[in-house]
Scaffold this motif. Structure first.
Motif, PDB file in Angstrom:
ATOM      1  N   PHE A   1      32.715  35.869  89.698  1.00  0.00           N
ATOM      2  CA  PHE A   1      31.383  35.866  90.290  1.00  0.00           C
ATOM      3  C   PHE A   1      31.067  37.229  90.893  1.00  0.00           C
ATOM      4  O   PHE A   1      31.843  37.804  91.662  1.00  0.00           O
ATOM      5  CB  PHE A   1      31.275  34.794  91.367  1.00  0.00           C
ATOM      6  CG  PHE A   1      29.933  34.782  92.044  1.00  0.00           C
ATOM      7  CD1 PHE A   1      28.839  34.238  91.404  1.00  0.00           C
ATOM      8  CD2 PHE A   1      29.759  35.357  93.299  1.00  0.00           C
ATOM      9  CE1 PHE A   1      27.588  34.243  92.011  1.00  0.00           C
ATOM     10  CE2 PHE A   1      28.523  35.360  93.915  1.00  0.00           C
ATOM     11  CZ  PHE A   1      27.434  34.801  93.261  1.00  0.00           C
TER      12      PHE A   1
ATOM     13  N   GLN B   1      32.438  31.842  86.129  1.00  0.00           N
ATOM     14  CA  GLN B   1      33.771  31.349  85.793  1.00  0.00           C
ATOM     15  C   GLN B   1      34.427  32.222  84.723  1.00  0.00           C
ATOM     16  O   GLN B   1      35.642  32.433  84.740  1.00  0.00           O
ATOM     17  CB  GLN B   1      33.677  29.900  85.316  1.00  0.00           C
ATOM     18  CG  GLN B   1      33.303  28.918  86.411  1.00  0.00           C
ATOM     19  CD  GLN B   1      33.751  27.502  86.092  1.00  0.00           C
ATOM     20  OE1 GLN B   1      34.481  27.266  85.154  1.00  0.00           O
ATOM     21  NE2 GLN B   1      33.310  26.554  86.914  1.00  0.00           N
TER      22      GLN B   1
ATOM     23  N   SER C   1      30.853  28.613  90.164  1.00  0.00           N
ATOM     24  CA  SER C   1      31.952  29.408  89.615  1.00  0.00           C
ATOM     25  C   SER C   1      33.293  29.011  90.215  1.00  0.00           C
ATOM     26  O   SER C   1      34.341  29.402  89.684  1.00  0.00           O
ATOM     27  CB  SER C   1      31.692  30.903  89.864  1.00  0.00           C
ATOM     28  OG  SER C   1      31.865  31.232  91.235  1.00  0.00           O
TER      29      SER C   1
END
Length: 672
Positions: free
Chosen positions: A107, A103, A69
């Protein structure tokens, strides 16, 4: 042609009801679409409800999801850290899903685990579609989806962040595509089977391909075309598998090794070594996890020995493995019934043409179950109970198709006897499993046993020739008994799955069912100490220390699990020395020295676990003294795999701070 779909088997006035067609389904009855919606929405609600109770799940994979992420290269390769030093020891398909979710939504536990639960809904829908198409019975399809949804290991792993959920979804998709290919020998659908298997391979390597023999055999046996075409189609599917998985293998070859993370678990930083070695034959044959390796980081200092009560027992291999211990609780509730159902379908449809679709689907799921079950039973070591998630769709498919077949022939003795067998095998084995946890809901096991035995006896009585004079009454009674018996047979599995959902599951070995009381004592205290080594606990002061760093990696520590725990707590990149088992040959001492000189690492962290005096043992006559651990004090255990780096750090730096069972060495100060 009119079709009555209110029953499991279609009723056709102009043709025997035993001939499911490959043509489209008849219009759905009023209750069928709402029932499907209820099944899918119910699965979504049950699996998404309070999913964050599992927190970060398996921290090892959670750290990789967090890294993905934060960094696109980390996402592509499945890196453990955003600094891209080393990957997790699996391919990255599962990490792609969780990392992309991070993303998009930021997260968190929810953004990481919610996609896993949505995969469960997809798997249930695929099971419904596959079984409905071959049987032309939406009731049978609903039963297949329901059985999958109420299997305890499914309820566990589709709310967890291991790669198994993505792998099993793709394996189920491959089975669905095979079923779609069977009626017309469809090249398109069998090629899509290969594509799905290719991505299953990129989810968990060879385990994702364990279903391949079953799908290949079923297509070659059943598809309505010449043997030459069946073999050519199979080769095309194999080519699709190679392309859909091989592009990633090729990527790891052509990408310069010094600008991508090390492929954890491999000896030479190559993907195929990981596939065939650590995650392949080495694991299957019991050669993994420091087996026979002199560089065992868990070797105690001289004069100490782990008590026998704390030594891991594992899961013994053999024919009973799938039915015993934690594995039995996770997967075996309907396993005897599914095996019986497979046999019943083969017997019932033994005289049908080679291209019979119901038997073909039974081969898809039955061979999947038998082949994978044998492989799991023979696996030497490295076996986690949750691996058996890979056969959950096979059990659901076999059971549902078998139930369809006995329902179709319920007016005959075969249907009554076969139905009684399915219900008895599910009920009696459910009773046995519930008996193993006899303190939990003791009334349940007796209820399951009583209802299944009574319904099975009723079916056997109705199957007798003397009852034929009451055909109408017998038909209605058989219908009621089959429905009640199947519901009772599913009750044990459903109850254990329901008990699994609200529990918090973290770490590397989650289990199913109600919570078990924790045992107090020295053993429990030592296990709590070990949580530090495996990333389960982090000292808040240590977390603050790492957050104050500004180097590429805030710290370096032996093994991936504690590195992952520190990453998740501090949201800083931590370098994992030696990968998951400390055996990966990175970094070398010269590489580590260069990193320190280039100010890429701030701290080196060394675990220091105090050992209880009760673990002391007197040396036996003739014993050779084991070498002392680097920098070790009396009664202090430093489970570190890379002794060279530990020796170099302790020779050139002094531990400046201690946090619980962890010593911190500041690598930015002037060395000795």
């Amino acid at each position: 042609m009119s079709v009555t779909t209110a029953e499991l088997a279609p009723s056709e006035p102009t043709a025997p009801p035993s001939e499911p067609s490959s043509e489209g389904l008849s219009p759905a009855r009023r209750w069928e679409r709402p029932a499907l919606a209820l099944l899918l929405i119910g699965t979504a609600v049950a699996y998404l409800w309070n999913i964050t109770v599992n927190q970060m799940g398996n921290g090892f994979y959670a750290a990789a999801a967090w890294s993905g992420s934060q960094n696109w290269k980390a996402l592509l390769f499945g890196s453990l850290d955003p600094g891209n030093f080393i990957t997790v020891d699996k391919p990255p398909v599962s990490q792609w899903v969780m990392g992309l979710s991070g993303q998009l939504f930021g997260f968190s536990s929810a953004s990481m685990l919610a996609p896993q639960a949505i995969m469960a809904v997809g798997a249930v829908a695929l099971m419904y579609g596959a079984v409905t198409r071959v049987t032309r019975s939406r009731g049978a399809g609903l039963l297949a989806g329901l059985v999958l949804a109420v299997t305890p290991v499914v309820a566990l792993m589709f709310r967890f962040n291991n790669p198994d959920a993505a792998m099993v979804l793709l394996m189920t998709a491959a089975a669905y595509c095979t079923v779609r290919a069977l009626p017309r020998a469809s090249l398109k659908w069998i090629v899509l089977t290969g594509v799905a298997l290719g991505f299953a391979f990129l989810a968990k390597m060879l385990e994702g391909l364990m279903v391949l023999p079953a799908l290949g055999l079923a297509y070659v046996i059943v598809a309505p075309t010449t043997l030459r075409n069946r073999l050519l189609h199979s080769l095309a599917a194999l080519g699709a598998l190679i392309v859909s998985s091989g592009w990633y293998v090729l990527l790891t070859i052509v990408w310069p090794a010094d600008s991508r993370p090390y492929l954890a678990g491999s000896k030479d930083n190559t993907f195929m070594d990981l596939v065939l070695g650590y995650n392949g034959f080495a694991r299957y044959l019991g050669k993994n996890h420091m087996g026979g390796n002199a560089k065992n980081p868990f070797e105690l200092p001289e004069g100490y020995q782990i008590p026998k009560a704390l030594e891991g027992g594992g899961f013994g291999n053999g024919p009973d493995r799938m039915f015993t211990g934690e594995i039995g609780f996770e997967i075996s509730w309907l396993l005897p019934a599914a095996l019986l159902a497979f046999v019943l379908v083969l017997v019932s449809r033994g005289r049908r043409p080679r291209t019979d679709l119901v038997r073909g689907a039974a081969l898809v799921f039955g061979l999947w179950l038998v082949i994978d079950g044998v492989l799991f039973s023979a696996m030497k070591s490295g076996m986690h109970a949750y691996y058996t998630l890979a056969v959950a769709p096979a059990i659901a498919g076999c059971f549902a198709i078998g139930a369809y077949e006995v329902w179709r022939r319920r007016a005959e003795a075969f249907g009554g006897v076969g139905g009684a067998g399915l219900i008895l095998s599910a009920g009696i084995w459910g009773f046995v499993l519930l008996q193993r946890n006899s303190d939990w809901q003791p009334w349940l096991r007796w209820t399951v046993l009583a209802v299944t035995v009574i319904t099975a006896l009723g079916l056997l009585v109705l199957a007798l020739p003397v009852a034929a004079r009451w055909d109408r009454l017998r038909g209605r009674a058989t219908t009621v008994l089959l429905v009640v018996g199947v519901i009772a047979g599913l009750t044990g599995s459903t109850a254990y799955a329901a008990a699994t959902l609200p529990q918090s599951h973290t770490g590397g070995g989650p289990t199913v069912g109600p919570p078990q009381p924790k045992k107090a004592g020295p053993a429990d205290q030592f296990r709590k100490q070990l949580e530090t080594l495996f990333g389960g606990q982090t000292d808040p002061q240590l977390v603050t220390l790492l957050q104050q760093t500004n180097t590429k990696w805030s710290a370096a520590i032996d093994r991936s699990s504690p590195a992952a725990g520190l990453e998740l707590a501090s949201r800083t990149s931590v370098l994992a020395i030696g990968g998951f088992t400390s055996e990966d040959p990175v970094p070398t001492l010269p590489q580590f020295e260069d990193m320190v000189r280039n100010h890429e690492i701030t701290y080196y962290l060394a675990p220091e676990v105090p050992l209880p005096d009760s673990w002391r043992v007197d040396p036996k006559p003739g014993d050779t003294a084991a070498p002392a651990q680097s920098g070790a004090k009396q009664g202090i255990w430093r489970p570190t795999g890379n002794k060279e780096i530990l020796d170099w750090v302790t020779a050139h730096y002094t531990a400046t701070q201690h946090f619980g069972y962890m010593a911190a060495y500041d690598l930015t100060v002037q060395p000795h």
